[in-house]
Scaffold this active site. Structure first.
Site, PDB file in Angstrom:
ATOM      1  N   TRP A 174       0.888  -1.162   0.000  1.00  0.00           N
ATOM      2  CA  TRP A 174       0.000   0.000   0.000  1.00  0.00           C
ATOM      3  C   TRP A 174       0.933   1.221   0.000  1.00  0.00           C
ATOM      4  O   TRP A 174       1.520   1.571   1.033  1.00  0.00           O
ATOM      5  CB  TRP A 174      -0.901   0.011   1.237  1.00  0.00           C
ATOM      6  CG  TRP A 174      -2.002  -1.009   1.169  1.00  0.00           C
ATOM      7  CD1 TRP A 174      -2.401  -1.747   0.100  1.00  0.00           C
ATOM      8  CD2 TRP A 174      -2.865  -1.386   2.257  1.00  0.00           C
ATOM      9  NE1 TRP A 174      -3.444  -2.560   0.437  1.00  0.00           N
ATOM     10  CE2 TRP A 174      -3.754  -2.363   1.743  1.00  0.00           C
ATOM     11  CE3 TRP A 174      -2.969  -0.999   3.592  1.00  0.00           C
ATOM     12  CZ2 TRP A 174      -4.739  -2.953   2.535  1.00  0.00           C
ATOM     13  CZ3 TRP A 174      -3.951  -1.578   4.385  1.00  0.00           C
ATOM     14  CH2 TRP A 174      -4.828  -2.547   3.852  1.00  0.00           C
ATOM     15  N   PRO A 175       1.092   1.862  -1.154  1.00  0.00           N
ATOM     16  CA  PRO A 175       2.238   2.768  -1.363  1.00  0.00           C
ATOM     17  C   PRO A 175       2.094   4.145  -0.712  1.00  0.00           C
ATOM     18  O   PRO A 175       1.948   5.161  -1.402  1.00  0.00           O
ATOM     19  CB  PRO A 175       2.288   2.876  -2.889  1.00  0.00           C
ATOM     20  CG  PRO A 175       0.867   2.679  -3.316  1.00  0.00           C
ATOM     21  CD  PRO A 175       0.252   1.729  -2.344  1.00  0.00           C
ATOM     22  N   CYS A 176       2.232   4.204   0.595  1.00  0.00           N
ATOM     23  CA  CYS A 176       2.137   5.485   1.289  1.00  0.00           C
ATOM     24  C   CYS A 176       3.345   6.382   0.983  1.00  0.00           C
ATOM     25  O   CYS A 176       3.300   7.594   1.220  1.00  0.00           O
ATOM     26  CB  CYS A 176       2.003   5.272   2.796  1.00  0.00           C
ATOM     27  SG  CYS A 176       3.318   4.294   3.506  1.00  0.00           S
ATOM     28  N   HIS A 177       4.407   5.795   0.402  1.00  0.00           N
ATOM     29  CA  HIS A 177       5.576   6.618   0.043  1.00  0.00           C
ATOM     30  C   HIS A 177       5.257   7.559  -1.122  1.00  0.00           C
ATOM     31  O   HIS A 177       6.021   8.467  -1.395  1.00  0.00           O
ATOM     32  CB  HIS A 177       6.768   5.723  -0.311  1.00  0.00           C
ATOM     33  CG  HIS A 177       6.529   4.811  -1.480  1.00  0.00           C
ATOM     34  ND1 HIS A 177       5.922   3.570  -1.344  1.00  0.00           N
ATOM     35  CD2 HIS A 177       6.782   4.957  -2.804  1.00  0.00           C
ATOM     36  CE1 HIS A 177       5.829   3.006  -2.539  1.00  0.00           C
ATOM     37  NE2 HIS A 177       6.334   3.828  -3.448  1.00  0.00           N
ATOM     38  N   ARG A 178       4.116   7.321  -1.800  1.00  0.00           N
ATOM     39  CA  ARG A 178       3.761   8.191  -2.941  1.00  0.00           C
ATOM     40  C   ARG A 178       2.972   9.423  -2.499  1.00  0.00           C
ATOM     41  O   ARG A 178       2.535  10.219  -3.331  1.00  0.00           O
ATOM     42  CB  ARG A 178       2.935   7.395  -3.973  1.00  0.00           C
ATOM     43  CG  ARG A 178       3.764   6.313  -4.654  1.00  0.00           C
ATOM     44  CD  ARG A 178       2.957   5.428  -5.583  1.00  0.00           C
ATOM     45  NE  ARG A 178       3.721   4.210  -5.870  1.00  0.00           N
ATOM     46  CZ  ARG A 178       3.183   3.034  -6.203  1.00  0.00           C
ATOM     47  NH1 ARG A 178       1.869   2.917  -6.311  1.00  0.00           N
ATOM     48  NH2 ARG A 178       3.954   1.996  -6.419  1.00  0.00           N
TER      49      ARG A 178
END
Lengths: 206, 171
Positions: A174-178
């Site tokens: 779940w790409p929270c780095h984006r």
């Protein structure tokens, strides 16, 4: 030498006898998984953004921890929120092998999306709603905390969205780095800002 | 217990393996006993009271699993408990236990001490293991092995004395 000292020497030799349990622990994890005796299996893996700990239940991947996190604190959290039968599975494991392979492919530029069974029980409430929504932001793209809040019809919940990203149990997948700040700032990252920077650079290069 | 089980494996796994090796000899039987000890422990873990002395509990489980390993291999209806268990373990070692005397190639340093332990009479060997490796009180050792607390104390002390003599003879 005194009698007592000789006794101590004999018993300390016994206590110091080598006892390597690595192979036995792999066997234990295999047997326990097969018999359905585990709440959580976990494994440490090396990666380009530092060591990761992957944790899975029978339902799927449940938590990804970064090198900057205290492993013991992570395991304590998993034991209290999921169950105390937490076991290391450094060898083969049905629950962890696919997750480890896909995360490795992603971090080495060979995968853009994940296709994994997930256990989402640590993603609860509004935070969980935000966290599940993260996959809407595609590989190589970014969004702001504010945009994410607006997308969930909660334009005033920018801070809560930030907290949801910071507590995302399944980072990378779940790409929270984006998710960035409106002013272009990096914001935060549970794995440290250096890891976030590297992930964004990797995705924008690909 | 609410703590993660893995911490108990990490912390007590080597001690339990030494206990199993002392009782059954280093080899496949000790490995089986270790594995079954931790599988049983994993099953029971969530219900185990917080105040339990985990290492002592694991050593008691290891004793029962070691006896199980021998009983299964003996393939005979044998009486269970206390002195009968000791007799069973005794017959097993005399009969040439599977893997006794062999240690993994990567652990050559352990071979000498296990040979010395294997040479002890069974009751002494078991009492030394549970007392000096497992840290059990003599009252509990007496309960596991049958006989009195004083007898368990004497067997452990005779066993250590024999190990000590052997140690003195070794250059």
């Amino acid at each position: 030498m005194t009698d007592r000292a000789m006794t101590d020497r004999a018993t300390s030799m016994l206590r110091a006898a080598p006892a390597d349990t690595a192979g036995l622990r792999e066997r234990l994890a295999r047997d326990a998984e097969r018999e359905g005796l585990v709440d959580v299996l976990f494994r440490a893996v090396d990666s380009p953004i530092g060591a990761l700990v992957l944790a899975a239940t029978g339902r799927g991947l449940v938590y990804v921890a970064f090198e900057v996190e205290d492993e013991r604190a992570v395991l304590d959290m998993l034991a209290s929120r999921i169950g105390p039968r937490v076991l290391r599975a450094q060898g083969r494991s049905r629950a962890l092998d696919a997750a480890a392979a896909q995360i490795d492919e992603y971090l080495t530029g060979r995968r853009r999306e994940f296709d994994l069974p997930l256990d989402t029980r640590l993603a609860t409430g509004f935070r969980g709603e935000v966290q599940r929504h993260l996959t809407e932001v595609a590989y190589g793209r970014t969004a702001t905390y504010k945009q994410l809040a607006a997308g969930l019809d909660r334009p005033g919940a920018v801070r809560a969205v930030g907290t949801a990203c910071a507590t995302n149990p399944l980072p990378l997948v779940w790409p929270c780095h984006r998710i960035l700040r409106t002013d272009g700032g990096l914001g935060g990252y549970r794995g440290g800002l250096e890891a976030k920077r590297r992930l964004l650079a990797m995705e924008s290069a690909g | 217990m609410r703590a993660p089980f893995d911490a108990a494996v990490e912390r007590h796994g080597p001690t339990v393996l030494r206990v199993c090796r002392a009782v059954l000899g280093p080899g496949a039987d000790a490995d089986d006993a270790w594995s079954e000890t931790f599988l049983s422990a994993l099953r029971a873990w969530p219900e185990l009271p917080e105040e339990t002395n985990v290492e002592a509990w694991l050593v008691r489980v290891a004793h029962r699993r070691a006896v199980d390993v021998v009983r299964r291999s003996a393939r005979a209806a044998t009486p269970a408990g206390g002195a009968d268990d000791v007799a069973l373990l005794d017959g097993w070692v005399r009969g040439g236990a599977r893997g006794t005397g062999t240690v993994d190639d990567d652990e050559p340093a352990g071979a000498g001490i296990w040979a010395a332990v294997a040479a002890l009479p069974t009751r002494q060997r078991i009492c030394v293991a549970y007392r000096y490796l497992g840290g059990l009180p003599y009252a509990e050792i007496a309960e596991l092995t049958g006989g009195t607390e004083a007898a368990a104390r004497r067997a452990a002390s005779d066993g250590v004395a024999a190990l000590r003599e052997r140690e003195e003879c070794t250059p």
